[in-house]
Design a protein around this motif. Sequence first.
Motif, mmCIF file in Angstrom:
data_model
loop_
_atom_site.group_PDB
_atom_site.id
_atom_site.type_symbol
_atom_site.label_atom_id
_atom_site.label_comp_id
_atom_site.label_asym_id
_atom_site.label_seq_id
_atom_site.Cartn_x
_atom_site.Cartn_y
_atom_site.Cartn_z
ATOM 1 N N SER A 39 0.824 -1.211 0.000
ATOM 2 C CA SER A 39 0.000 0.000 0.000
ATOM 3 C C SER A 39 0.861 1.266 0.000
ATOM 4 O O SER A 39 0.566 2.226 -0.725
ATOM 5 N N VAL A 40 1.914 1.278 0.786
ATOM 6 C CA VAL A 40 2.809 2.436 0.805
ATOM 7 C C VAL A 40 3.505 2.577 -0.551
ATOM 8 O O VAL A 40 3.644 3.685 -1.078
ATOM 9 N N GLY A 41 3.917 1.472 -1.141
ATOM 10 C CA GLY A 41 4.551 1.516 -2.452
ATOM 11 C C GLY A 41 3.623 2.051 -3.523
ATOM 12 O O GLY A 41 4.020 2.878 -4.355
ATOM 13 N N VAL A 42 2.366 1.599 -3.515
ATOM 14 C CA VAL A 42 1.381 2.082 -4.490
ATOM 15 C C VAL A 42 1.133 3.575 -4.286
ATOM 16 O O VAL A 42 1.079 4.351 -5.241
ATOM 17 N N LEU A 43 1.003 3.999 -3.033
ATOM 18 C CA LEU A 43 0.765 5.411 -2.731
ATOM 19 C C LEU A 43 1.936 6.284 -3.182
ATOM 20 O O LEU A 43 1.737 7.324 -3.821
ATOM 21 N N LEU A 44 3.148 5.862 -2.890
ATOM 22 C CA LEU A 44 4.313 6.651 -3.292
ATOM 23 C C LEU A 44 4.480 6.706 -4.808
ATOM 24 O O LEU A 44 4.833 7.747 -5.360
ATOM 25 N N ASP A 45 4.222 5.583 -5.479
ATOM 26 C CA ASP A 45 4.285 5.586 -6.946
ATOM 27 C C ASP A 45 3.238 6.516 -7.540
ATOM 28 O O ASP A 45 3.491 7.220 -8.514
ATOM 29 N N TRP A 46 2.058 6.528 -6.953
ATOM 30 C CA TRP A 46 0.988 7.406 -7.437
ATOM 31 C C TRP A 46 1.360 8.869 -7.235
ATOM 32 O O TRP A 46 1.201 9.686 -8.136
ATOM 33 N N MET A 47 1.879 9.186 -6.069
ATOM 34 C CA MET A 47 2.235 10.580 -5.790
ATOM 35 C C MET A 47 3.417 11.045 -6.638
ATOM 36 O O MET A 47 3.522 12.221 -6.981
ATOM 37 N N ALA A 48 4.330 10.134 -6.992
ATOM 38 C CA ALA A 48 5.490 10.490 -7.808
ATOM 39 C C ALA A 48 5.197 10.397 -9.302
ATOM 40 O O ALA A 48 6.064 10.678 -10.116
ATOM 41 N N ASP A 49 3.982 9.956 -9.656
ATOM 42 C CA ASP A 49 3.568 9.817 -11.051
ATOM 43 C C ASP A 49 4.417 8.799 -11.803
ATOM 44 O O ASP A 49 4.719 8.959 -12.978
ATOM 45 N N ASN A 50 4.822 7.746 -11.103
ATOM 46 C CA ASN A 50 5.543 6.644 -11.747
ATOM 47 C C ASN A 50 4.530 5.715 -12.404
ATOM 48 O O ASN A 50 3.646 5.196 -11.734
ATOM 49 N N PRO A 51 4.632 5.481 -13.698
ATOM 50 C CA PRO A 51 3.638 4.624 -14.357
ATOM 51 C C PRO A 51 3.826 3.172 -13.956
ATOM 52 O O PRO A 51 4.946 2.763 -13.696
ATOM 53 N N PRO A 52 2.799 2.364 -13.917
ATOM 54 C CA PRO A 52 1.405 2.730 -14.057
ATOM 55 C C PRO A 52 0.857 3.269 -12.733
ATOM 56 O O PRO A 52 1.146 2.706 -11.675
ATOM 57 N N VAL A 53 0.086 4.312 -12.780
ATOM 58 C CA VAL A 53 -0.474 4.903 -11.571
ATOM 59 C C VAL A 53 -1.737 4.159 -11.173
ATOM 60 O O VAL A 53 -2.455 3.636 -12.012
#
Length: 109
Positions: A39-53
């Motif tokens: 969950s933390v990894g998904v959240l950080l990827d989303w906030m950093a705009d790392n694809p796929p969001v």
Amino acid sequence: MNVIFTVLFALPIGYFLKNRGIAIVTYLALDAIVFSYQSVGVLLDWMADNPPVAFGPSPTSFPVEYSNSELWGYGLVNLVIIAVGSGLVVLGARLSARRAAKRTAVAVA
């Protein structure tokens, strides 16, 4: 990540731990750690705009705007994964019990 953990470890946990209750608690405790990390990894990827969001466009300001349906969907999918994993733990315990019963069975002639 949660799916990979469930597929690889749920059945063996149920198979090798003799007490079914302890096996389920062990699976749930380990899965809670994996779920938190995921969950933390998904959240950080989303906030950093790392694809796929995961949750739509990346936030540009605070407070963060997101869709509640995406959040509920993420939770529901992970709940289904946990339910399947718990079922695999129970299946592993049954397979272990069945195998132990075959070893201790005595043929009566």
